[in-house]
Scaffold this active site. Structure first.
Site, PDB file in Angstrom:
ATOM      1  N   LYS A  13      20.928  -0.110  -3.984  1.00 40.72           N
ATOM      2  CA  LYS A  13      21.530  -0.684  -2.767  1.00 40.72           C
ATOM      3  C   LYS A  13      22.552  -1.765  -3.128  1.00 40.72           C
ATOM      4  O   LYS A  13      23.655  -1.779  -2.608  1.00 40.72           O
ATOM      5  CB  LYS A  13      20.448  -1.325  -1.863  1.00 40.72           C
ATOM      6  N   ARG A  88      13.925  -5.213   6.275  1.00 41.68           N
ATOM      7  CA  ARG A  88      12.894  -4.572   5.452  1.00 41.68           C
ATOM      8  C   ARG A  88      11.640  -4.280   6.257  1.00 41.68           C
ATOM      9  O   ARG A  88      10.688  -3.736   5.707  1.00 41.68           O
ATOM     10  CB  ARG A  88      12.536  -5.493   4.301  1.00 41.68           C
ATOM     11  N   ARG A 127      16.993  -2.921 -15.536  1.00 41.37           N
ATOM     12  CA  ARG A 127      17.952  -3.754 -14.790  1.00 41.37           C
ATOM     13  C   ARG A 127      18.084  -5.127 -15.464  1.00 41.37           C
ATOM     14  O   ARG A 127      17.099  -5.718 -15.872  1.00 41.37           O
ATOM     15  CB  ARG A 127      17.482  -3.943 -13.345  1.00 41.37           C
ATOM     16  N   ARG A 160      14.686  -9.737 -14.200  1.00 43.97           N
ATOM     17  CA  ARG A 160      14.118 -10.511 -13.094  1.00 43.97           C
ATOM     18  C   ARG A 160      12.593 -10.539 -13.200  1.00 43.97           C
ATOM     19  O   ARG A 160      11.984  -9.545 -13.580  1.00 43.97           O
ATOM     20  CB  ARG A 160      14.514  -9.852 -11.762  1.00 43.97           C
ATOM     21  N   ARG A 171       5.841  -3.593  -5.298  1.00 46.95           N
ATOM     22  CA  ARG A 171       7.015  -3.581  -4.423  1.00 46.95           C
ATOM     23  C   ARG A 171       7.227  -2.188  -3.836  1.00 46.95           C
ATOM     24  O   ARG A 171       7.636  -2.045  -2.686  1.00 46.95           O
ATOM     25  CB  ARG A 171       8.255  -4.047  -5.195  1.00 46.95           C
TER      26      ARG A 171
END
Ligand code: ADP
Ligand code: AMP
Length: 213
Positions: A13, A88, A127, A160, A171
C-alpha cells in the site's frame, strides 16, 4: 481525487501510495507514518500508539480517527489525498464517510492491493525503512543503491520493530478480523477496485493508473 488503499500489512500500500501521490500531486497520508513520527519525537500520542503497535494491535479508533480528520482538514488536502493504512476498521470508515458527506464530498476509489498471506511474512522480513524520511525498500525486490542506506536522504535503513515475524502473524490476524470487512464495505459503496499485488511494483502501479485514469 480521494483514494483509500486497502490490503494486508506488507501488501505494498505504502509503495503504491507514494507513487500515486507523486503522479497525481496529492498528499500521501499514512496513519502508521504519523504514529512513527510521534514515537520518534517522544510525544504522549507516540508513547500510547507504540504500546499497541509493538504487539501488532490496532491503535484505538478514537485516537486514530481524530488524527486522520485533523490531517485531512489541512490546506494541502483541498485537491484530494491518498490514504494509506486508514481506515482499518468499519467504524473508522463510517466516521470518514460521515465527515466527507457533511462537506458534500466522498472517497472516489478504494484500491485493494491483493497479496496472499503466504507472501506477506517474507515481504515484511525483507522490508527496510528509513529512520529519517520513512522511505521503504525491500532487500530483494526493491533494494537501495547502497545496502543499509536510504537513496533519498542518506540515512540508516532499519527493520521495523513490528515487522518481526511473530508480530507480523498477529498483524495478519488483526487484518483478517478487523480490516478485511472493509472490502465488502467499499464494494457496497460501489468504489472498490482490486489489483494483483504479487506482480512487480511497476506493474501493480500500471494496473492502478489504468483505474485512476
Ligand atoms: P504496506 O504499506 O502495505 O505495509 P509496503 O509498501 O511497505 O507495504 O511494502 C511491504 C514490503 O514489500 C516493502 O519492503 C516493499 O519494498 C515490498 N514491496 C512492495 N510492493 C512490492 C511488489 N509488488 N513486489 C515485491 N515487493 C514489494
Ligand atoms: P502501517 O505503517 O500502516 O503498517 O501501520 C503500523 C501500525 O500502526 C499498525 O499495525 C497499527 O498498530 C497502527 N495503525 C496505523 N494505522 C492505523 C489505523 N488506521 N487504525 C489503527 N491502528 C493503526
Amino acid at each position: 481525487m480521494k483514494i483509500v488503499m486497502l490490503g494486508a500489512p506488507g501488501a505494498g500500500k505504502g509503495t503504491q501510495a507514494k507513487m500515486i501521490a507523486d503522479k497525481y500531486s496529492i498528499p500521501h497520508i499514512s496513519t502508521g507514518d504519523i504514529f512513527r513520527a510521534n514515537i520518534k519525537e517522544g510525544t504522549e500520542l507516540g508513547l500510547e500508539a507504540k504500546s499497541y503497535m509493538d504487539q501488532g494491535k490496532l491503535v484505538p479508533d478514537e485516537l486514530t480517527v481524530k488524527i486522520l480528520l485533523d490531517r485531512v482538514a489541512k490546506d494541502d488536502c483541498a485537491n484530494g489525498y491518498v490514504l494509506d493504512g486508514f481506515p482499518r476498521t468499519i467504524p473508522q470508515a463510517k466516521v470518514l464517510k460521515d465527515a466527507l458527506e457533511k462537506q458534500g464530498d466522498k472517497i472516489d476509489f478504494a484500491i485493494d492491493v491483493d497479496v496472499p498471506d503466504e507472501n506477506i511474512v517474507k515481504r515484511m522480513s525483507g522490508r527496510r525503512a528509513c529512520v529519517t524520511c520513512g522511505a521503504t525498500y525491500h532487500i530483494e525486490h526493491v533494494p537501495p543503491k547502497k545496502e543499509g542506506i536510504c537513496d533519498k536522504c542518506g540515512s540508516e535503513l532499519i527493520l521495523r520493530d513490528d515487522d518481526k515475524p511473530e508480530t507480523v502473524l498477529n498483524r495478519l490476524k488483526v487484518y483478517h478480523e478487523q480490516t478485511q470487512p472493509l472490502i465488502e464495505f467499499y464494494t457496497n459503496e460501489g468504489i472498490l477496485k482490486e489489483v494483483d499485488g504479487t506482480i512487480d511494483v511497476k506493474d501493480v502501479f500500471a494496473s492502478i493508473t489504468s483505474i485512476l485514469g
